[in-house]
Design a protein around this motif. Structure first.
Motif, short mmCIF file in Angstrom:
data_model
loop_
_atom_site.label_atom_id
_atom_site.label_comp_id
_atom_site.label_asym_id
_atom_site.label_seq_id
_atom_site.Cartn_x
_atom_site.Cartn_y
_atom_site.Cartn_z
N TYR A 216 58.49 10.92 29.69
CA TYR A 216 58.68 9.46 29.99
C TYR A 216 60.35 9.78 30.22
O TYR A 216 61.36 10.49 29.85
N GLU A 256 58.52 8.32 39.03
CA GLU A 256 57.26 9.19 39.12
C GLU A 256 57.29 10.52 39.95
O GLU A 256 56.64 11.49 39.73
N LYS A 309 56.54 -4.94 34.36
CA LYS A 309 55.21 -4.32 34.64
C LYS A 309 54.93 -4.13 35.96
O LYS A 309 54.43 -2.93 36.54
N LYS A 314 56.05 1.91 32.46
CA LYS A 314 54.83 2.11 31.39
C LYS A 314 55.11 2.26 30.12
O LYS A 314 54.40 2.48 29.46
N GLY A 367 50.20 -5.60 27.59
CA GLY A 367 48.63 -4.93 27.73
C GLY A 367 48.30 -3.77 27.08
O GLY A 367 49.20 -3.25 26.44
N ASP A 368 47.40 -2.93 27.49
CA ASP A 368 46.87 -2.03 26.81
C ASP A 368 47.47 -0.63 27.61
O ASP A 368 47.32 0.31 27.05
N ASP A 369 47.84 -1.05 28.77
CA ASP A 369 48.33 0.33 29.68
C ASP A 369 49.89 0.43 29.66
O ASP A 369 50.34 1.39 30.44
N VAL A 370 50.49 -0.11 28.72
CA VAL A 370 52.20 -0.14 28.65
C VAL A 370 52.43 0.23 27.24
O VAL A 370 51.98 -0.58 26.40
N GLU A 387 53.46 0.56 19.64
CA GLU A 387 53.03 2.16 19.57
C GLU A 387 54.13 3.02 18.90
O GLU A 387 53.99 3.94 18.50
#
Length: 511
Positions: A216, A256, A309, A314, A367-370, A387
């Motif tokens: 990251y 990225e 987002k 991310k 959300g669940d993707d970040v 997290e």
């Protein structure tokens, strides 16, 4: 069996001893119920309540060393110390005596702010049920305040505290891979730009190219449109960047392309945008502090996250919110009623419920993707929602003593929360020419081998071949470590020197 023998209720005038009937304790129309499973509920009809104090006899230890937790981050204040009956022990504590460790706590996600106190005769748990600075009248609502958990262990105290943390958090938000990479704060301190973030990302990618996971790259404070407005400001608005970056979506794309996953920092409760009164908790001459209890404010914060987002980030690191709410750092809160002039828009919920609602709004928007990282957020209220959690106050890229005191202390004493509450981030390795590499290399090594997240800040003029090779080795180790390291001398010092990890036993010289 651990049983409370007395319940006291703090009303506006003083503490009052409640009368017991079965598993209920009452004073006037205030009722506290103790369930067999450790759950505590509180209710009242019209009487406003400040706090509940539950007291039990201490039948476990008489001359133990005590290790407590803190409200949010650690401030170099974790240690095994003799009993001090006046000291607040937020959320949970452990007592070690004669090769036995006795642990007392509440499950993560309580609806009240909780702290313990102990001496050789008594153990008490205080529940702060206020709404900000105000007492709370429940009007018949039964509040599920918290659930008490106790356990005792024979043998190693580190194993005991680790096992107890697993009991406290039944539903941690897990991550299926190690988290590591870059964060630019300790090399840029807000003087970041599109170009120097991209250089940083390329260096992180270069140092992790042999790892099985993508690193990251987190952009810290400095990207927002009003950064240092007037020479000092670091709040929002958060939907635009300044001229140093130009386009945050292009920035994410460039990170990225460089080989990293883009992440970003923001301070959700502070903005310079004009706000309706219903949004605002307090105002300064130049900015507004949003009220986390106000639906309009939460909607604005969720909109900010949606924008971030949409740019492609991310990992979102959010900061300063406990300071915004309390007007002080968590380490400065040492007495139950020190929080003055904290007034919320919604006066029907406890402070803990309001903070949990705020955290939940962030979680839902991400959300669940970040991935979400909390910094200056309450550890026990973050667990199960975020997290990652910054477990200590800032390390440094300019002052070794701060890294030694804060970083090593929180790494050692909050490692038991790692993977039990969240991923426990002890903060960055600030790689600059202002700190000798011989010292920082040791900090890099102990974090790399710890099994916890490893983030580094690399100053542009400090990236030597030696440092590059050391970083490659450290990231490779961190990417493969699956168990947390053990501070072998944590009962003798606040900054352990001897550590055992998957790589063996290491002795460091922090001086």
């Amino acid at each position: 069996m651990f049983t409370f023998q007395q319940i006291q209720i703090l009303l506006e005038d003083s503490w009052h001893v409640a009368e017991v009937s079965g598993n209920s304790w009452c004073f006037q129309d205030v009722a506290v119920c103790l369930q067999d499973n450790g759950a505590i509920t509180v209710t009242s009809d019209t009487t406003p309540v400040f706090a509940i104090k539950c007291t039990a006899k201490n039948d476990s230890f008489t001359n133990a060393l005590i290790l407590g937790d803190t409200w949010e981050r650690g401030y170099a204040d974790f240690e095994w110390a003799p009993m001090n009956s006046d000291k607040q022990l937020p959320w949970y504590f452990s007592a070690n005596e004669n090769n036995n460790t006795y642990c007392f706590g509440v499950q993560t996600g309580p609806n009240v702010l909780c702290f313990w106190q102990c001496n050789e005769k008594e153990i008490s748990l205080t529940l702060d049920v206020r709404n900000g600075s105000l007492p709370l009248a429940f009007h018949g609502r039964v509040l599920e305040a918290c659930t008490v958990v106790t356990a005792s262990y024979e043998g190693d105290a580190f194993d005991a505290v680790c096992n107890f943390c697993k009991l406290l958090c039944p539903n941690p938000r897990t991550v299926s891979r190690p988290i590591f990479g870059g964060n630019d704060w300790y090399c840029n301190y807000g003087a970041n730009t599109f170009d120097n973030i991209l250089v940083h990302a390329k260096r992180i990618a270069e140092c992790t190219k042999d790892c099985a996971y993508t690193p990251y790259m987190v952009i810290d404070d400095g990207w927002q449109i009003r950064h240092h407005f007037g020479g000092w400001y670091n709040g929002g608005p958060w939907k635009e960047c300044n001229d140093k970056f130009g386009d945050m979506k292009k920035m994410a794309e460039a990170i990225e392309e460089a080989g990293c996953i883009p992440g970003i920092w923001f301070r959700p409760l502070v903005t310079m945008d004009a706000c309706l009164a219903s949004f605002v908790m307090k105002t300064d001459a130049n900015f507004f502090v949003l009220d986390p209890s106000a639906p309009d404010a939460l909607e604005l914060i969720q909109s900010d996250i949606a924008t971030i987002k949409s740019w492609g980030y991310k990992l979102i690191k959010h900061d300063f919110s406990t300071f915004e709410i309390w007007n002080k750092w968590g380490g400065q809160v040492t007495d139950l009623l020190q929080l003055n002039n904290v007034i919320f828009h919604d006066k029907t919920r406890t402070t803990a419920e309001i903070i949990k609602g705020f955290y939940t709004a962030i979680r839902e928007a991400a959300g669940d993707d970040v991935l979400v990282m909390g910094c200056n957020t309450m550890s026990h209220l973050s667990a199960g929602l975020f997290e990652l959690q910054r477990t200590g106050d800032d390390t440094s890229g300019v002052e070794w003593k701060r890294t030694k005191d804060y970083g090593i202390n929180t790494l050692a004493f909050r490692s038991p929360q790692h993977q039990s509450f969240y991923l426990a981030d002890a903060d960055c390795v600030g790689i600059t020419n202002q700190i000798e590499w011989s010292k920082n290399k040791q900090w890099l090594d102990v974090v790399a081998k710890s099994g916890t997240p490893l983030f580094v800040s690399i100053a542009a003029d400090a990236y030597t071949e030696e440092i590059k090779e050391d970083l490659k080795k450290a990231f490779a180790i961190n990417a493969s470590c699956t168990t947390i390291s053990r501070p072998l001398d944590w009962m003798e010092t606040k900054t352990p020197y001897r550590w055992e990890s998957e790589c063996g036993v290491d002795t460091y010289n922090w001086e």
